[in-house]
Motif scaffolding. Structure first.
Motif, PDB file in Angstrom:
ATOM      1  N   GLU A  91       0.850  -1.194   0.000  1.00 52.57           N
ATOM      2  CA  GLU A  91       0.000   0.000   0.000  1.00 52.57           C
ATOM      3  C   GLU A  91       0.885   1.243   0.000  1.00 52.57           C
ATOM      4  N   THR A  92       0.416   2.273  -0.705  1.00 51.21           N
ATOM      5  CA  THR A  92       1.142   3.540  -0.759  1.00 51.21           C
ATOM      6  C   THR A  92       0.415   4.558   0.108  1.00 51.21           C
ATOM      7  N   MET A  93       1.115   5.088   1.099  1.00 51.61           N
ATOM      8  CA  MET A  93       0.528   6.098   1.980  1.00 51.61           C
ATOM      9  C   MET A  93       0.712   7.510   1.378  1.00 51.61           C
ATOM     10  N   ARG A  94       1.873   7.720   0.784  1.00 48.35           N
ATOM     11  CA  ARG A  94       2.172   8.997   0.125  1.00 48.35           C
ATOM     12  C   ARG A  94       3.103   8.693  -1.042  1.00 48.35           C
ATOM     13  N   GLU A  95       2.795   9.275  -2.193  1.00 48.30           N
ATOM     14  CA  GLU A  95       3.604   9.054  -3.388  1.00 48.30           C
ATOM     15  C   GLU A  95       5.021   9.587  -3.185  1.00 48.30           C
ATOM     16  N   GLY A  96       5.962   8.904  -3.803  1.00 49.35           N
ATOM     17  CA  GLY A  96       7.341   9.365  -3.811  1.00 49.35           C
ATOM     18  C   GLY A  96       7.724   9.735  -5.236  1.00 49.35           C
ATOM     19  N   TYR A  97       8.780  10.547  -5.357  1.00 48.68           N
ATOM     20  CA  TYR A  97       9.134  11.054  -6.686  1.00 48.68           C
ATOM     21  C   TYR A  97      10.638  11.085  -6.893  1.00 48.68           C
ATOM     22  N   PHE A  98      11.005  10.841  -8.156  1.00 53.83           N
ATOM     23  CA  PHE A  98      12.362  11.082  -8.636  1.00 53.83           C
ATOM     24  C   PHE A  98      12.344  12.437  -9.332  1.00 53.83           C
ATOM     25  N   LEU A  99      13.450  13.143  -9.263  1.00 50.81           N
ATOM     26  CA  LEU A  99      13.627  14.345 -10.077  1.00 50.81           C
ATOM     27  C   LEU A  99      14.932  14.173 -10.828  1.00 50.81           C
ATOM     28  N   LYS A 100      14.823  14.036 -12.125  1.00 53.98           N
ATOM     29  CA  LYS A 100      15.977  13.829 -13.003  1.00 53.98           C
ATOM     30  C   LYS A 100      16.825  12.644 -12.548  1.00 53.98           C
ATOM     31  N   GLY A 101      16.128  11.563 -12.176  1.00 54.37           N
ATOM     32  CA  GLY A 101      16.818  10.329 -11.822  1.00 54.37           C
ATOM     33  C   GLY A 101      17.249  10.207 -10.371  1.00 54.37           C
ATOM     34  N   ARG A 102      17.115  11.280  -9.598  1.00 56.51           N
ATOM     35  CA  ARG A 102      17.489  11.222  -8.176  1.00 56.51           C
ATOM     36  C   ARG A 102      16.230  11.244  -7.318  1.00 56.51           C
ATOM     37  N   VAL A 103      16.276  10.580  -6.163  1.00 55.13           N
ATOM     38  CA  VAL A 103      15.117  10.556  -5.278  1.00 55.13           C
ATOM     39  C   VAL A 103      14.916  11.960  -4.705  1.00 55.13           C
ATOM     40  N   LEU A 104      13.750  12.531  -5.000  1.00 53.62           N
ATOM     41  CA  LEU A 104      13.400  13.834  -4.442  1.00 53.62           C
ATOM     42  C   LEU A 104      12.674  13.644  -3.117  1.00 53.62           C
ATOM     43  N   ARG A 105      11.741  12.695  -3.117  1.00 53.71           N
ATOM     44  CA  ARG A 105      11.007  12.357  -1.894  1.00 53.71           C
ATOM     45  C   ARG A 105      10.691  10.877  -1.950  1.00 53.71           C
ATOM     46  N   PRO A 106      11.119  10.114  -0.931  1.00 53.17           N
ATOM     47  CA  PRO A 106      10.799   8.673  -0.939  1.00 53.17           C
ATOM     48  C   PRO A 106       9.297   8.443  -0.738  1.00 53.17           C
ATOM     49  N   ALA A 107       8.823   7.356  -1.270  1.00 56.01           N
ATOM     50  CA  ALA A 107       7.414   6.998  -1.120  1.00 56.01           C
ATOM     51  C   ALA A 107       7.190   6.411   0.272  1.00 56.01           C
ATOM     52  N   MET A 108       6.128   6.876   0.944  1.00 57.09           N
ATOM     53  CA  MET A 108       5.736   6.288   2.238  1.00 57.09           C
ATOM     54  C   MET A 108       4.858   5.073   1.930  1.00 57.09           C
ATOM     55  N   VAL A 109       5.293   3.908   2.412  1.00 59.26           N
ATOM     56  CA  VAL A 109       4.586   2.684   2.029  1.00 59.26           C
ATOM     57  C   VAL A 109       4.341   1.762   3.218  1.00 59.26           C
ATOM     58  N   LYS A 110       3.407   0.844   2.992  1.00 60.00           N
ATOM     59  CA  LYS A 110       3.161  -0.246   3.916  1.00 60.00           C
ATOM     60  C   LYS A 110       3.720  -1.487   3.244  1.00 60.00           C
ATOM     61  N   VAL A 111       4.476  -2.283   3.998  1.00 56.95           N
ATOM     62  CA  VAL A 111       5.118  -3.454   3.418  1.00 56.95           C
ATOM     63  C   VAL A 111       4.587  -4.725   4.075  1.00 56.95           C
ATOM     64  N   ALA A 112       4.667  -5.792   3.324  1.00 57.80           N
ATOM     65  CA  ALA A 112       4.290  -7.121   3.816  1.00 57.80           C
ATOM     66  C   ALA A 112       5.457  -8.041   3.540  1.00 57.80           C
ATOM     67  N   GLY A 113       5.660  -8.953   4.484  1.00 58.89           N
ATOM     68  CA  GLY A 113       6.697  -9.940   4.240  1.00 58.89           C
ATOM     69  C   GLY A 113       7.925  -9.770   5.063  1.00 58.89           C
TER      70      GLY A 113
END
Length: 179
Positions: free
Chosen positions: A157-179
């Motif tokens: 699940e994605t809590m907040r979208e994350g974005y790359f800017l010109k190939g670099r991480v601008l903001r990581p995605a906030m996520v829920k993980v399983a496993g």
């Protein structure tokens, strides 16, 4: 006497019969000429080094200006991410809104997103992807059905979208993980 008509062969034996003092002056002139040639070569080498240094300086300044411009655009795009998030929330809440209003908000959102994408913004893939701490920020965990299979956590699940800017991480995605 030297012949100035360009006939070199007429100069043979030119130095015969000259007094030793005149020959010494000629030898001194040749030494001065050698010094001048050496000095010219040194000045040419210096000019080439200065030219190379200037070219390197020009290239370094261009790189620094480009980096400064990219940092400035990165800052602006980063400040616009909450606006993009709010647009997405607004779109989700427009279920019962008038169709014209909904369509208008969708068009503005699409234009806004297109401008950011032209600036180099790109969404980080999330749901169903293997968890990558370089681009995902895990804020919740659940025991998953695939826990025994691979042992690798997966984004569910994605809590907040994350974005790359010109190939670099601008903001990581906030996520829920399983496993």
């Amino acid at each position: 006497m030297a012949d100035f008509d360009g006939d070199r062969n007429s100069n043979e034996g030119e130095f015969e019969g000259l007094d030793p003092e005149a020959l010494a002056d000629f030898a001194g002139a040749e030494a001065v000429n050698e010094d001048l040639v050496r000095e010219r070569d040194e000045m040419r080498a210096l000019a080439q080094r200065v030219q190379a240094d200037f070219e390197n300086y020009r290239k370094r300044m261009l790189r620094e200006q480009t980096a400064l411009s990219e940092r400035a655009s990165e800052s602006i795009v980063e400040q616009l991410l909450p606006v993009l998030d709010n647009f997405e929330l607004a779109l989700l809440s427009l279920d019962e809104a008038d169709e014209k209003v909904r369509k208008g908000v969708e068009l503005v959102y699409a234009d806004f997103l297109a401008v950011l994408e032209r600036a180099g913004l790109e969404r980080i893939p999330t749901n169903g992807e293997p968890f990558d701490p370089e681009v995902h920020e895990a804020v919740a965990h659940e025991a998953g059905a695939n826990e025994g299979e691979t042992g690798h956590p997966t984004v569910v699940e994605t809590m907040r979208e994350g974005y790359f800017l010109k190939g670099r991480v601008l903001r990581p995605a906030m996520v829920k993980v399983a496993g």
